[in-house]
Design an enzyme around this catalytic site. Structure first.
Site, PDB file in Angstrom:
ATOM      1  N   CYS A 120      -0.445  -0.853   9.491  1.00  0.00           N
ATOM      2  CA  CYS A 120       0.642  -0.803  10.488  1.00  0.00           C
ATOM      3  C   CYS A 120       0.242  -1.422  11.830  1.00  0.00           C
ATOM      4  O   CYS A 120       1.103  -1.771  12.632  1.00  0.00           O
ATOM      5  CB  CYS A 120       1.111   0.634  10.683  1.00  0.00           C
ATOM      6  SG  CYS A 120       1.836   1.334   9.201  1.00  0.00           S
ATOM      7  N   HIS A 257       4.945   0.639  17.580  1.00  0.00           N
ATOM      8  CA  HIS A 257       5.110   0.628  16.119  1.00  0.00           C
ATOM      9  C   HIS A 257       6.112   1.726  15.753  1.00  0.00           C
ATOM     10  O   HIS A 257       6.043   2.842  16.280  1.00  0.00           O
ATOM     11  CB  HIS A 257       3.758   0.890  15.452  1.00  0.00           C
ATOM     12  CG  HIS A 257       3.860   1.166  13.999  1.00  0.00           C
ATOM     13  ND1 HIS A 257       4.538   0.332  13.141  1.00  0.00           N
ATOM     14  CD2 HIS A 257       3.402   2.196  13.231  1.00  0.00           C
ATOM     15  CE1 HIS A 257       4.480   0.831  11.921  1.00  0.00           C
ATOM     16  NE2 HIS A 257       3.801   1.970  11.951  1.00  0.00           N
ATOM     17  N   ASN A 287       9.739   2.733   8.702  1.00  0.00           N
ATOM     18  CA  ASN A 287       8.421   2.190   9.044  1.00  0.00           C
ATOM     19  C   ASN A 287       8.183   0.942   8.193  1.00  0.00           C
ATOM     20  O   ASN A 287       7.955   1.045   6.986  1.00  0.00           O
ATOM     21  CB  ASN A 287       7.358   3.251   8.775  1.00  0.00           C
ATOM     22  CG  ASN A 287       5.953   2.780   9.106  1.00  0.00           C
ATOM     23  OD1 ASN A 287       5.714   1.598   9.314  1.00  0.00           O
ATOM     24  ND2 ASN A 287       5.013   3.709   9.143  1.00  0.00           N
TER      25      ASN A 287
HETATM   26  O1  UT7 Z   1       2.118   4.042  10.638  1.00  0.00           O
HETATM   27  C1  UT7 Z   1       1.470   5.269  10.523  1.00  0.00           C
HETATM   28  C2  UT7 Z   1       2.025   5.863   9.275  1.00  0.00           C
HETATM   29  N1  UT7 Z   1       2.334   7.214   9.233  1.00  0.00           N
HETATM   30  C3  UT7 Z   1       2.847   8.014  10.183  1.00  0.00           C
HETATM   31  O2  UT7 Z   1       2.988   7.716  11.323  1.00  0.00           O
HETATM   32  C4  UT7 Z   1       3.276   9.362   9.711  1.00  0.00           C
HETATM   33  C5  UT7 Z   1       2.836  10.464  10.594  1.00  0.00           C
HETATM   34  N2  UT7 Z   1       3.329  11.716  10.130  1.00  0.00           N
HETATM   35  C6  UT7 Z   1       4.638  12.081  10.137  1.00  0.00           C
HETATM   36  O3  UT7 Z   1       5.458  11.306  10.569  1.00  0.00           O
HETATM   37  C7  UT7 Z   1       5.011  13.457   9.686  1.00  0.00           C
HETATM   38  O4  UT7 Z   1       3.849  14.195   9.404  1.00  0.00           O
HETATM   39  C8  UT7 Z   1       5.932  13.445   8.447  1.00  0.00           C
HETATM   40  C9  UT7 Z   1       7.302  12.924   8.818  1.00  0.00           C
HETATM   41  C10 UT7 Z   1       5.333  12.604   7.333  1.00  0.00           C
HETATM   42  C11 UT7 Z   1       6.110  14.871   7.914  1.00  0.00           C
HETATM   43  O5  UT7 Z   1       6.589  15.724   8.922  1.00  0.00           O
HETATM   44  P1  UT7 Z   1       5.880  17.147   9.180  1.00  0.00           P
HETATM   45  O6  UT7 Z   1       6.681  17.811  10.222  1.00  0.00           O
HETATM   46  O7  UT7 Z   1       4.437  16.884   9.457  1.00  0.00           O
HETATM   47  O8  UT7 Z   1       6.108  17.890   7.802  1.00  0.00           O
HETATM   48  P2  UT7 Z   1       5.043  18.424   6.723  1.00  0.00           P
HETATM   49  O9  UT7 Z   1       4.343  17.297   6.037  1.00  0.00           O
HETATM   50  O10 UT7 Z   1       4.193  19.467   7.350  1.00  0.00           O
HETATM   51  O11 UT7 Z   1       6.017  19.111   5.696  1.00  0.00           O
HETATM   52  C12 UT7 Z   1       6.856  20.198   6.047  1.00  0.00           C
HETATM   53  C13 UT7 Z   1       7.694  20.589   4.841  1.00  0.00           C
HETATM   54  C14 UT7 Z   1       6.867  20.805   3.584  1.00  0.00           C
HETATM   55  O12 UT7 Z   1       7.442  21.894   2.872  1.00  0.00           O
HETATM   56  P3  UT7 Z   1       6.793  23.367   2.974  1.00  0.00           P
HETATM   57  O13 UT7 Z   1       5.392  23.216   2.473  1.00  0.00           O
HETATM   58  O14 UT7 Z   1       6.871  23.727   4.433  1.00  0.00           O
HETATM   59  O15 UT7 Z   1       7.687  24.170   2.094  1.00  0.00           O
HETATM   60  C15 UT7 Z   1       7.101  19.546   2.785  1.00  0.00           C
HETATM   61  O16 UT7 Z   1       6.967  19.729   1.391  1.00  0.00           O
HETATM   62  O17 UT7 Z   1       8.621  19.554   4.536  1.00  0.00           O
HETATM   63  C16 UT7 Z   1       8.529  19.223   3.136  1.00  0.00           C
HETATM   64  N3  UT7 Z   1       8.883  17.829   2.963  1.00  0.00           N
HETATM   65  C17 UT7 Z   1      10.157  17.409   2.774  1.00  0.00           C
HETATM   66  N4  UT7 Z   1      11.314  18.077   2.694  1.00  0.00           N
HETATM   67  C18 UT7 Z   1      12.433  17.363   2.502  1.00  0.00           C
HETATM   68  C19 UT7 Z   1       8.065  16.749   2.974  1.00  0.00           C
HETATM   69  N5  UT7 Z   1       8.789  15.628   2.799  1.00  0.00           N
HETATM   70  C20 UT7 Z   1      10.082  16.007   2.665  1.00  0.00           C
HETATM   71  C21 UT7 Z   1      11.275  15.327   2.471  1.00  0.00           C
HETATM   72  N6  UT7 Z   1      12.424  16.021   2.397  1.00  0.00           N
HETATM   73  N7  UT7 Z   1      11.333  13.971   2.358  1.00  0.00           N
END
Ligand code: UT7
Length: 330
Positions: A120, A257, A287
């Site tokens: 990225c 980004h 992204n």
């Molecule tokens: O260019 C660099 C590339 N990457 C990034 O910049 C990504 C950086 N990270 C993020 O943007 C965030 O961490 C995410 C958007 C990927 C995730 O958000 P989060 O607030 O950190 O959520 P999480 O991973 O802690 O997940 C929270 C909950 C989980 O469920 P439980 O365990 O709380 O029941 C996940 O299973 O959300 C669930 N979850 C979803 N639910 C619905 C994960 N993906 C999804 C989804 N739809 N697509």
């Protein structure tokens, strides 16, 4: 008697173009095949839709279309370019490079062409690299492209990653021109690159030519990436301000980004950059990895926000980890 100003070569932006796949996939479309909701995706990321490449659209076709648009914008032809750098993680083939495919398509035969892989952060790395060639006097005009089709390496059953990414390409043409050596000059004023390979397991692809002989799929510890992103971004952007003796107040546009709206907002707030100066296209494109910054630049230039003479800060962070920032007087 006033001191004579010291002439300095600068890499000045003379052209910009972009290209997106035709197919738009909304969050509602994803709801049909995945255990997710529009509400979750918008709330956690700010993404509302993304463009996804069809079988006949590849990284090279998007890169070539963006490059053609940038050449047209600059009023130049392929014969005017003597350096091509394509930032990509998803080349059509392991080799030859996308950059040489662009060369062939646009009739560029002078100088060198190569791909650069910093995920990225690729566009900022490509811009910084081109700037070194141009300001050293080695080349006259560089075509730099950020192009990716990350949809090809997504695990479409992994809802934690597949909703985040989209495909696209953006291209910028930089020309070596003489400046005064001050921050009032047009061109790239500074670029700062960083990498720390100790974070490799937080965002990676579980395959490759030399390990599995496949292209693999993206795996990510999203929360860990999120936690580290803001500090790393703020550190490198502050270095860019400090080295040019400029400030967030003097900045016209912050073009980060486009990974996640919350990361962008938190970074801008930590840096003291006012919200109205932040260019955001994550809602439209998701992204798009190396393409996200030039795609955002293209939107903000086309809608009249970014104009000649504006001070524009770019920043990115991605797998590796790699991260970087560049300050440009447009
Ligand atoms: O260019 C660099 C590339 N990457 C990034 O910049 C990504 C950086 N990270 C993020 O943007 C965030 O961490 C995410 C958007 C990927 C995730 O958000 P989060 O607030 O950190 O959520 P999480 O991973 O802690 O997940 C929270 C909950 C989980 O469920 P439980 O365990 O709380 O029941 C996940 O299973 O959300 C669930 N979850 C979803 N639910 C619905 C994960 N993906 C999804 C989804 N739809 N697509």
């Amino acid at each position: 008697m006033t001191q004579p100003q010291c002439a300095k070569l600068r890499s000045v932006v003379v052209g910009l173009g972009a290209s997106l796949p035709k197919r738009v996939v909304s969050n509602a479309d994803l709801e049909k095949s995945l255990d997710t909701t529009d509400e979750w995706i918008v709330h956690r990321t700010g993404i509302r839709q993304r463009h996804i490449a069809s079988d006949d659209e590849r990284t090279s076709t998007l890169a070539i279309a963006a490059a053609r648009a940038a050449l047209e914008d600059a009023g130049l032809s392929g014969a005017d370019i003597d350096l091509v750098i394509v930032a990509t993680t998803t080349p059509d083939q392991t080799f030859p490079s996308v950059a040489t495919q662009v060369q062939a398509a646009l009739g560029i035969t002078a100088g060198a062409a190569f791909d650069l892989q910093a995920v990225c952060s690729g566009f900022v790395f490509a811009l910084a690299t081109a700037d070194k060639f141009l300001t050293a006097g080695a080349n006259k005009r560089a075509l730099i492209i950020g192009a990716d089709t990350l949809s090809r390496i997504l695990d479409w059953e992994d809802r934690a990653t597949c909703v985040l990414f989209g495909d696209g390409a953006g291209a910028l043409i930089l020309e070596a021109q003489e400046g005064e050596g001050t921050s009032a000059d047009r061109g790239v004023l500074t670029a700062h690159l960083r990498a720390d390979g100790r974070h490799g397991d937080k965002l990676y692809v579980d395959g490759g030519p030399s390990s599995t002989a496949t292209s693999g799929h993206i795996r990510m510890q999203g929360r860990e990436v999120f936690r580290l992103a803001v500090t790393m971004i703020a550190d490198v952007v502050e270095a860019a301000f400090a080295s040019t003796k400029t400030t967030p107040e003097a900045l016209d546009w912050f073009v980060p980004h486009q990974a996640n709206s919350r990361i962008i907002d938190a970074s801008a707030e930590k840096l003291g950059i006012a919200p109205h100066k932040v260019v955001k296209t994550v809602d439209l494109h998701g992204n798009t990895s190396a393409a996200s910054i030039p795609l955002a630049l293209n939107v903000a230039r086309d809608d009249g926000r970014i104009r000649k003479g504006d001070l524009v800060m770019l920043e990115a962070m991605g797998g590796g980890f790699t991260w970087g920032a560049a300050l440009i007087r447009w």
